[in-house]
Design a protein around this motif. Structure first.
Motif, PDB file in Angstrom:
ATOM      1  N   ARG A 190       0.815  -1.217   0.000  1.00 42.53           N
ATOM      2  CA  ARG A 190       0.000   0.000   0.000  1.00 42.53           C
ATOM      3  C   ARG A 190       0.851   1.271   0.000  1.00 42.53           C
ATOM      4  O   ARG A 190       0.400   2.318  -0.442  1.00 42.53           O
ATOM      5  CB  ARG A 190      -0.943   0.015   1.192  1.00 42.53           C
ATOM      6  N   VAL A 191       2.080   1.173   0.497  1.00 40.22           N
ATOM      7  CA  VAL A 191       2.982   2.327   0.471  1.00 40.22           C
ATOM      8  C   VAL A 191       3.837   2.321  -0.793  1.00 40.22           C
ATOM      9  O   VAL A 191       3.908   3.321  -1.513  1.00 40.22           O
ATOM     10  CB  VAL A 191       3.898   2.350   1.714  1.00 40.22           C
TER      11      VAL A 191
ATOM     12  N   VAL B 135      -0.550   4.916   5.909  1.00 35.85           N
ATOM     13  CA  VAL B 135      -0.052   4.795   4.535  1.00 35.85           C
ATOM     14  C   VAL B 135       0.195   6.160   3.895  1.00 35.85           C
ATOM     15  O   VAL B 135       1.302   6.444   3.416  1.00 35.85           O
ATOM     16  CB  VAL B 135      -1.007   3.933   3.669  1.00 35.85           C
TER      17      VAL B 135
ATOM     18  N   GLU C  57      -3.629   1.022   7.986  1.00 38.30           N
ATOM     19  CA  GLU C  57      -3.955   1.748   6.758  1.00 38.30           C
ATOM     20  C   GLU C  57      -3.890   3.258   6.958  1.00 38.30           C
ATOM     21  O   GLU C  57      -3.579   3.999   6.029  1.00 38.30           O
ATOM     22  CB  GLU C  57      -5.342   1.345   6.263  1.00 38.30           C
TER      23      GLU C  57
ATOM     24  N   VAL D 181       4.522   2.150   9.350  1.00 40.96           N
ATOM     25  CA  VAL D 181       3.182   1.914   8.817  1.00 40.96           C
ATOM     26  C   VAL D 181       2.611   0.712   9.550  1.00 40.96           C
ATOM     27  O   VAL D 181       2.923  -0.425   9.231  1.00 40.96           O
ATOM     28  CB  VAL D 181       3.225   1.684   7.288  1.00 40.96           C
TER      29      VAL D 181
END
Length: 174
Positions: free
Chosen positions: A22-23, A162, A159, A156
């Motif tokens: 997600r990053v 992120v 969520e 992180v």
């Protein structure tokens, strides 16, 4: 030149892999779109490091322990083809903060100091925040400082972390 590094060791379970993706995926897409002439490399590691294709970077899984310095050894080798005098160089790494005993202090920190780059970044994910072995980010911050421009450290754990992580890294990259 952008080198993306990802820990694929046995401790990188699904939730950690998801947060890393997600990053790193949006950062990679952004940089791919922004810099037409950039060259990208993708490095996976456990105790050893190897290059993978972009399409496989988030899919690859492995087992075993973690020796983060193996990824920096490979990155240093890759970067010999791209002299710092002629190239902007960025090294972005992600993992759960676990590392072989003394590897960060004895190997990674000296390598970060010796590998010329516009920025090194480390994204640590520890969703349950109960992993006592996850000290790599702490050791980097102890050495380089929490607000370093040359070694950016982000955490992180959910969520919600992120977007701030991406902004922290790319904000230093502008």
């Amino acid at each position: 030149v952008v080198i993306n590094i990802r820990d694929v060791s046995g401790s990188m379970r699904e939730e950690k892999r998801d947060l890393v993706q997600r990053v790193m995926a949006p950062m990679d897409w952004y940089l791919q779109g922004k810099y037409d002439q950039a060259v990208f490399f993708y490095v996976a590691h456990n105790n050893q490091a190897w290059t993978v294709e972009r399409a496989d970077f988030f899919r690859v899984k492995s087992g075993g322990g973690t020796r983060i310095s193996s990824a920096y050894d490979l990155s240093k080798e890759i970067l010999t083809e791209f002299p710092f005098e002629n190239w902007n160089r960025y090294v972005f790494a992600a993992g759960d903060g676990e590392n072989s005993q003394n590897d960060t202090e004895d190997n990674v920190i000296p390598m970060l100091k010796s590998i010329d780059a516009n920025m090194h970044a480390y994204i640590e994910t520890n969703p349950k925040q109960n992993n006592r072995q996850a000290i790599h980010a702490d050791e980097l911050e102890d050495e380089f400082g929490e607000d370093s421009d040359e070694v950016v450290v982000t955490r992180v754990n959910s969520e919600d972390d992120v977007i701030p992580a991406i902004k922290k890294i790319l904000g230093n990259n502008q």
